[in-house]
Design a protein around this motif. Structure first.
Motif, PDB file in Angstrom:
ATOM      1  N   VAL A   1      -3.772  32.479  47.448  1.00  0.00           N
ATOM      2  CA  VAL A   1      -4.917  33.396  47.379  1.00  0.00           C
ATOM      3  C   VAL A   1      -5.815  33.051  46.196  1.00  0.00           C
ATOM      4  N   HIS A   2      -5.207  32.774  45.051  1.00  0.00           N
ATOM      5  CA  HIS A   2      -5.996  32.439  43.860  1.00  0.00           C
ATOM      6  C   HIS A   2      -6.850  31.191  44.090  1.00  0.00           C
ATOM      7  N   ILE A   3      -6.233  30.150  44.611  1.00  0.00           N
ATOM      8  CA  ILE A   3      -6.976  28.900  44.827  1.00  0.00           C
ATOM      9  C   ILE A   3      -8.040  29.091  45.903  1.00  0.00           C
ATOM     10  N   GLY A   4      -7.713  29.872  46.936  1.00  0.00           N
ATOM     11  CA  GLY A   4      -8.690  30.127  47.984  1.00  0.00           C
ATOM     12  C   GLY A   4      -9.921  30.852  47.446  1.00  0.00           C
ATOM     13  N   LEU A   5      -9.707  31.872  46.627  1.00  0.00           N
ATOM     14  CA  LEU A   5     -10.828  32.621  46.056  1.00  0.00           C
ATOM     15  C   LEU A   5     -11.608  31.769  45.067  1.00  0.00           C
ATOM     16  N   ARG A   6     -10.893  30.960  44.285  1.00  0.00           N
ATOM     17  CA  ARG A   6     -11.554  30.112  43.291  1.00  0.00           C
ATOM     18  C   ARG A   6     -12.458  29.071  43.936  1.00  0.00           C
ATOM     19  N   GLY A   7     -12.053  28.546  45.078  1.00  0.00           N
ATOM     20  CA  GLY A   7     -12.826  27.489  45.725  1.00  0.00           C
ATOM     21  C   GLY A   7     -13.844  27.980  46.734  1.00  0.00           C
TER      22      GLY A   7
ATOM     23  N   LEU B   1      13.344  33.932  33.934  1.00  0.00           N
ATOM     24  CA  LEU B   1      12.530  32.736  33.707  1.00  0.00           C
ATOM     25  C   LEU B   1      11.374  32.691  34.699  1.00  0.00           C
ATOM     26  N   TRP B   2      11.630  33.084  35.950  1.00  0.00           N
ATOM     27  CA  TRP B   2      10.580  33.147  36.975  1.00  0.00           C
ATOM     28  C   TRP B   2       9.478  34.121  36.534  1.00  0.00           C
ATOM     29  N   CYS B   3       9.867  35.261  35.985  1.00  0.00           N
ATOM     30  CA  CYS B   3       8.882  36.246  35.522  1.00  0.00           C
ATOM     31  C   CYS B   3       8.020  35.682  34.398  1.00  0.00           C
ATOM     32  N   VAL B   4       8.644  34.967  33.473  1.00  0.00           N
ATOM     33  CA  VAL B   4       7.881  34.325  32.404  1.00  0.00           C
ATOM     34  C   VAL B   4       6.872  33.345  33.008  1.00  0.00           C
ATOM     35  N   GLY B   5       7.330  32.554  33.959  1.00  0.00           N
ATOM     36  CA  GLY B   5       6.455  31.573  34.591  1.00  0.00           C
ATOM     37  C   GLY B   5       5.295  32.213  35.324  1.00  0.00           C
ATOM     38  N   LEU B   6       5.576  33.258  36.094  1.00  0.00           N
ATOM     39  CA  LEU B   6       4.504  33.916  36.840  1.00  0.00           C
ATOM     40  C   LEU B   6       3.497  34.554  35.889  1.00  0.00           C
ATOM     41  N   PHE B   7       3.985  35.092  34.772  1.00  0.00           N
ATOM     42  CA  PHE B   7       3.084  35.675  33.775  1.00  0.00           C
ATOM     43  C   PHE B   7       2.138  34.616  33.227  1.00  0.00           C
ATOM     44  N   PHE B   8       2.680  33.486  32.803  1.00  0.00           N
ATOM     45  CA  PHE B   8       1.831  32.434  32.242  1.00  0.00           C
ATOM     46  C   PHE B   8       0.841  31.917  33.284  1.00  0.00           C
ATOM     47  N   GLU B   9       1.307  31.762  34.505  1.00  0.00           N
ATOM     48  CA  GLU B   9       0.432  31.216  35.540  1.00  0.00           C
ATOM     49  C   GLU B   9      -0.672  32.202  35.916  1.00  0.00           C
ATOM     50  N   ALA B  10      -0.295  33.438  36.223  1.00  0.00           N
ATOM     51  CA  ALA B  10      -1.273  34.418  36.687  1.00  0.00           C
ATOM     52  C   ALA B  10      -2.234  34.833  35.571  1.00  0.00           C
ATOM     53  N   VAL B  11      -1.692  35.101  34.378  1.00  0.00           N
ATOM     54  CA  VAL B  11      -2.560  35.512  33.274  1.00  0.00           C
ATOM     55  C   VAL B  11      -3.446  34.354  32.823  1.00  0.00           C
TER      56      VAL B  11
ATOM     57  N   GLY C   1       3.634  27.604  33.629  1.00  0.00           N
ATOM     58  CA  GLY C   1       4.122  28.691  34.471  1.00  0.00           C
ATOM     59  C   GLY C   1       4.816  28.179  35.710  1.00  0.00           C
ATOM     60  N   ASP C   2       4.220  27.198  36.385  1.00  0.00           N
ATOM     61  CA  ASP C   2       4.865  26.585  37.559  1.00  0.00           C
ATOM     62  C   ASP C   2       6.227  25.991  37.195  1.00  0.00           C
ATOM     63  N   PHE C   3       6.268  25.338  36.048  1.00  0.00           N
ATOM     64  CA  PHE C   3       7.507  24.735  35.557  1.00  0.00           C
ATOM     65  C   PHE C   3       8.602  25.798  35.440  1.00  0.00           C
ATOM     66  N   CYS C   4       8.284  26.925  34.805  1.00  0.00           N
ATOM     67  CA  CYS C   4       9.263  27.999  34.630  1.00  0.00           C
ATOM     68  C   CYS C   4       9.639  28.639  35.967  1.00  0.00           C
ATOM     69  N   VAL C   5       8.658  28.825  36.834  1.00  0.00           N
ATOM     70  CA  VAL C   5       8.928  29.425  38.149  1.00  0.00           C
ATOM     71  C   VAL C   5       9.967  28.618  38.911  1.00  0.00           C
ATOM     72  N   TRP C   6       9.809  27.290  38.949  1.00  0.00           N
ATOM     73  CA  TRP C   6      10.702  26.491  39.784  1.00  0.00           C
ATOM     74  C   TRP C   6      12.064  26.248  39.148  1.00  0.00           C
ATOM     75  N   TRP C   7      12.133  26.218  37.820  1.00  0.00           N
ATOM     76  CA  TRP C   7      13.459  26.186  37.204  1.00  0.00           C
ATOM     77  C   TRP C   7      14.126  27.554  37.338  1.00  0.00           C
ATOM     78  N   GLY C   8      13.330  28.627  37.345  1.00  0.00           N
ATOM     79  CA  GLY C   8      13.884  29.952  37.582  1.00  0.00           C
ATOM     80  C   GLY C   8      14.429  30.096  38.985  1.00  0.00           C
ATOM     81  N   ILE C   9      13.687  29.617  39.981  1.00  0.00           N
ATOM     82  CA  ILE C   9      14.174  29.654  41.363  1.00  0.00           C
ATOM     83  C   ILE C   9      15.436  28.819  41.505  1.00  0.00           C
ATOM     84  N   PHE C  10      15.472  27.679  40.831  1.00  0.00           N
ATOM     85  CA  PHE C  10      16.671  26.842  40.870  1.00  0.00           C
ATOM     86  C   PHE C  10      17.891  27.601  40.344  1.00  0.00           C
ATOM     87  N   LEU C  11      17.737  28.297  39.210  1.00  0.00           N
ATOM     88  CA  LEU C  11      18.853  29.048  38.646  1.00  0.00           C
ATOM     89  C   LEU C  11      19.258  30.208  39.564  1.00  0.00           C
ATOM     90  N   ALA C  12      18.267  30.862  40.162  1.00  0.00           N
ATOM     91  CA  ALA C  12      18.568  31.960  41.085  1.00  0.00           C
ATOM     92  C   ALA C  12      19.276  31.465  42.334  1.00  0.00           C
TER      93      ALA C  12
END
Length: 279
Positions: A84-90, A154-164, A198-209
């Motif tokens: 959604v973010h990329i779609g709106l941005r472009g 870790l996923w929450c940290v990643g999403l925060f950095f990415e979205a904010v 943020g992407d980095f943290c999200v995917w290492w977080g998903i890996f741990l989950a």
């Protein structure tokens, strides 16, 4: 791992590849119609969500229900937010300069065929590979534990950095007074790439989950490793900074701001001392 349904998991790999390919095919058809291949960036996040949904549906009756639902939700929230973010941005913009430069090299002027082979198929394959933790988690017969909740944090940290970070950049660009300036405020003062971090943290977080056992971790660790490589050395940080190297103010920004992991910005004296040491 005792009790892991390898046959069902292997079947899921095929269906996941089909889901990623289907998203890319639909996006390609729309992009050809409107004449803009930057739409593939929207498909990136959407394809991860599609893989998660298909894998969750196929794995019904297998694995741990809590882990299945958790990993599916984490993946879909991240993927759909990004799409959604990329779609709106472009929206309302023409072709992305990156793709325009790439398509200019198309043999025989066959831009669409070249784009399909070099962009859509490649991204579909990367979605399938990076999403291995998601696919494997659906069949792990182990309940959620502390490692999974650490992954959520870790996923929450990643999403925060990415979205904010994305929001701060959007507001910065929306102000005409900032035209031609380098964004160095908020999270962008801690790292030059809060969204990539943020992407980095999200995917290492998903890996741990997802990693309910050593077997699951060993099979799926390639996913976050590939994503990390893309973000730091591939089409992420390295490519973006190469395109920004000649922009006024970027050299100073790069000297005082961490390249990836968030750190307090260097003070002027520290930057000057570092520059002198390198001469």
């Amino acid at each position: 791992m005792s009790g892991f349904p390898w046959g069902e998991w292997a079947l899921n790999l095929g269906w996941a590849a089909g889901a990623a390919l289907a998203v890319m095919l639909v996006t390609f058809a729309v992009a050809v119609r409107v004449g803009v291949h930057r739409l593939v960036d929207v498909a990136w996040g959407a394809a991860f969500a599609a893989v998660a949904v298909v894998s969750y549906a196929l794995s019904a009756g297998s694995g741990d229900d809590g882990r299945r639902l958790l990993v599916a939700v984490l993946t879909c929230v991240w993927g759909l937010r990004l799409a959604v973010h990329i779609g709106l941005r472009g929206r309302g913009h023409g072709e992305d300069p990156r793709y325009e430069a790439m398509l200019a090299k198309a043999p025989g002027g066959r831009r669409n065929l070249y784009a399909f082979r070099m962009v859509y198929l490649l991204q579909g394959a990367l979605v399938w590979l990076v999403s291995l933790p998601v696919q494997t988690a659906m069949y792990a017969p182990v309940g959620l534990g502390p490692l999974a909740w650490a992954g959520c944090a870790l996923w929450c940290v990643g999403l925060f950095f990415e979205a904010v970070g994305d929001r701060q950049m959007a507001r910065f660009k929306a102000d005409p007074a900032n035209k031609g300036r380098i964004m160095d405020r908020g999270l962008w003062s801690l790292t030059r790439h809060p969204n990539y971090f943020g992407d980095f943290c999200v995917w290492w977080g998903i890996f741990l989950a997802a990693a309910g056992s050593w077997t699951v971790a060993g099979v799926s660790v390639v996913g976050p490793l590939v994503m990390s490589y893309l973000l730091i050395f591939g089409s992420g940080k390295r490519l973006l900074e190469r395109s920004m190297a000649d922009r006024p103010g970027f050299a100073a920004y790069r000297a005082r701001t961490s390249g990836f992991f968030p750190l307090p910005p260097k003070r002027r004296a520290e930057v000057a001392a570092g520059s002198g040491a390198g001469q």
